[in-house]
Design a protein around this motif. Structure first.
Motif, PDB file in Angstrom:
ATOM      1  N   ALA A 151      41.945  38.131  36.053  1.00  0.00           N
ATOM      2  CA  ALA A 151      41.541  38.566  37.155  1.00  0.00           C
ATOM      3  C   ALA A 151      40.019  39.849  37.124  1.00  0.00           C
ATOM      4  O   ALA A 151      39.521  39.671  37.400  1.00  0.00           O
ATOM      5  CB  ALA A 151      42.018  38.999  38.568  1.00  0.00           C
ATOM      6  N   GLN A 178      48.037  37.017  35.390  1.00  0.00           N
ATOM      7  CA  GLN A 178      46.876  36.518  36.313  1.00  0.00           C
ATOM      8  C   GLN A 178      45.763  37.894  36.866  1.00  0.00           C
ATOM      9  O   GLN A 178      44.539  37.978  37.337  1.00  0.00           O
ATOM     10  CB  GLN A 178      47.328  35.886  37.918  1.00  0.00           C
ATOM     11  CG  GLN A 178      48.474  35.015  37.651  1.00  0.00           C
ATOM     12  CD  GLN A 178      48.873  34.270  38.645  1.00  0.00           C
ATOM     13  OE1 GLN A 178      49.752  34.938  39.252  1.00  0.00           O
ATOM     14  NE2 GLN A 178      49.180  33.265  38.857  1.00  0.00           N
ATOM     15  N   ARG A 179      46.642  38.982  36.881  1.00  0.00           N
ATOM     16  CA  ARG A 179      45.917  40.249  37.040  1.00  0.00           C
ATOM     17  C   ARG A 179      45.330  40.245  36.026  1.00  0.00           C
ATOM     18  O   ARG A 179      43.811  41.068  35.637  1.00  0.00           O
ATOM     19  CB  ARG A 179      46.760  41.565  37.224  1.00  0.00           C
ATOM     20  CG  ARG A 179      46.251  43.088  37.342  1.00  0.00           C
ATOM     21  CD  ARG A 179      47.279  44.202  37.415  1.00  0.00           C
ATOM     22  NE  ARG A 179      46.857  45.176  37.328  1.00  0.00           N
ATOM     23  CZ  ARG A 179      46.860  45.894  38.582  1.00  0.00           C
ATOM     24  NH1 ARG A 179      47.480  45.278  39.361  1.00  0.00           N
ATOM     25  NH2 ARG A 179      46.012  47.512  38.218  1.00  0.00           N
ATOM     26  N   GLY A 188      37.507  35.872  32.007  1.00  0.00           N
ATOM     27  CA  GLY A 188      39.232  35.363  33.027  1.00  0.00           C
ATOM     28  C   GLY A 188      39.243  34.024  32.933  1.00  0.00           C
ATOM     29  O   GLY A 188      40.349  33.360  33.556  1.00  0.00           O
TER      30      GLY A 188
END
Length: 219
Positions: A181, A177-178, A31
């Motif tokens: 995450a 961001q996905r 991440g």
């Protein structure tokens, strides 16, 4: 604390006989985003190319989950998605055909993920257009859709925001961001603010980094 996925230790790279950076070390875990900054010629692209296995480093090691990537380069290529200054697209193929072709080169099938990648970069309306007819920003979005589609755990991105307008930049940030995450990693060379929380590493005459420190020296 989980061990890092990517570890760079004592990395040095030369370009044209010149040492562009020396004894660079850092580690990234699930991440994490690392933004590479610095003036032109400071070694950002050289570092990305070394990480991608495209250019052998002058010294040092790159390891994934403790294993030196040079020992199994084919497996390493399957773990990363690369975006360079050039988009790496075939002009006579459509946007959709380029994405399908890229996945087949990776040894997989796009499947249901194809529509997600097209939607993520707002390419549904362009999917049947030949790439040679697209604007620079549309081609960049297509190249980024290829990265999203890959599902590679590590994204290596050289100036990903180049030629993107404000809505396209926002779409890219959402996709990135996905990816983060979901536990993915990303390293991006950039002159612009990515707009996403992460670590940074400045390459140049005086190497610096944000907390936590990355370590290393630049020549």
């Amino acid at each position: 604390m989980a061990p890092p996925l990517l570890e760079v230790t004592g990395l040095s790279c030369r370009r044209g006989g010149r040492l562009v950076f020396d004894r660079l070390s850092f580690a990234l875990g699930e991440g994490e985003l690392l933004a590479l900054t610095g003036r032109n010629g400071s070694g950002k692209t050289s570092l990305l190319r070394a990480l991608a296995g495209l250019t052998p480093p002058h010294a040092g090691t790159i390891a994934w989950q403790g294993a030196d990537i040079s020992l199994d380069p084919e497996t390493w290529r399957g773990r990363l998605a690369w975006l360079g200054h050039l988009e790496g697209l075939k002009g006579d193929l459509t946007v959709m055909e380029n994405l399908v072709f890229a996945e087949r080169l990776r040894g997989g099938e796009a499947g249901d993920r194809l529509e997600w990648a097209l939607v993520a970069l707002d390419l549904i309306g362009l999917s049947a257009r030949e790439v040679r007819t697209l604007s620079a920003g549309q081609r960049r979005r297509t190249a980024l859709a290829r990265i999203v589609l890959s599902q590679a755990p590590l994204w290596l991105l050289d100036e990903p925001l180049n030629a993107l307008d404000v809505p396209a930049q926002a779409a890219f940030r959402t996709a990135l961001q996905r990816h983060l995450a979901a536990g993915g990693l990303a390293i991006a060379a950039t002159h612009a603010e990515l707009g996403i929380e992460g670590r940074s590493l400045e390459l140049g005459p005086a190497l610096s980094s944000t907390s936590p420190p990355l370590g290393g020296e630049a020549g």
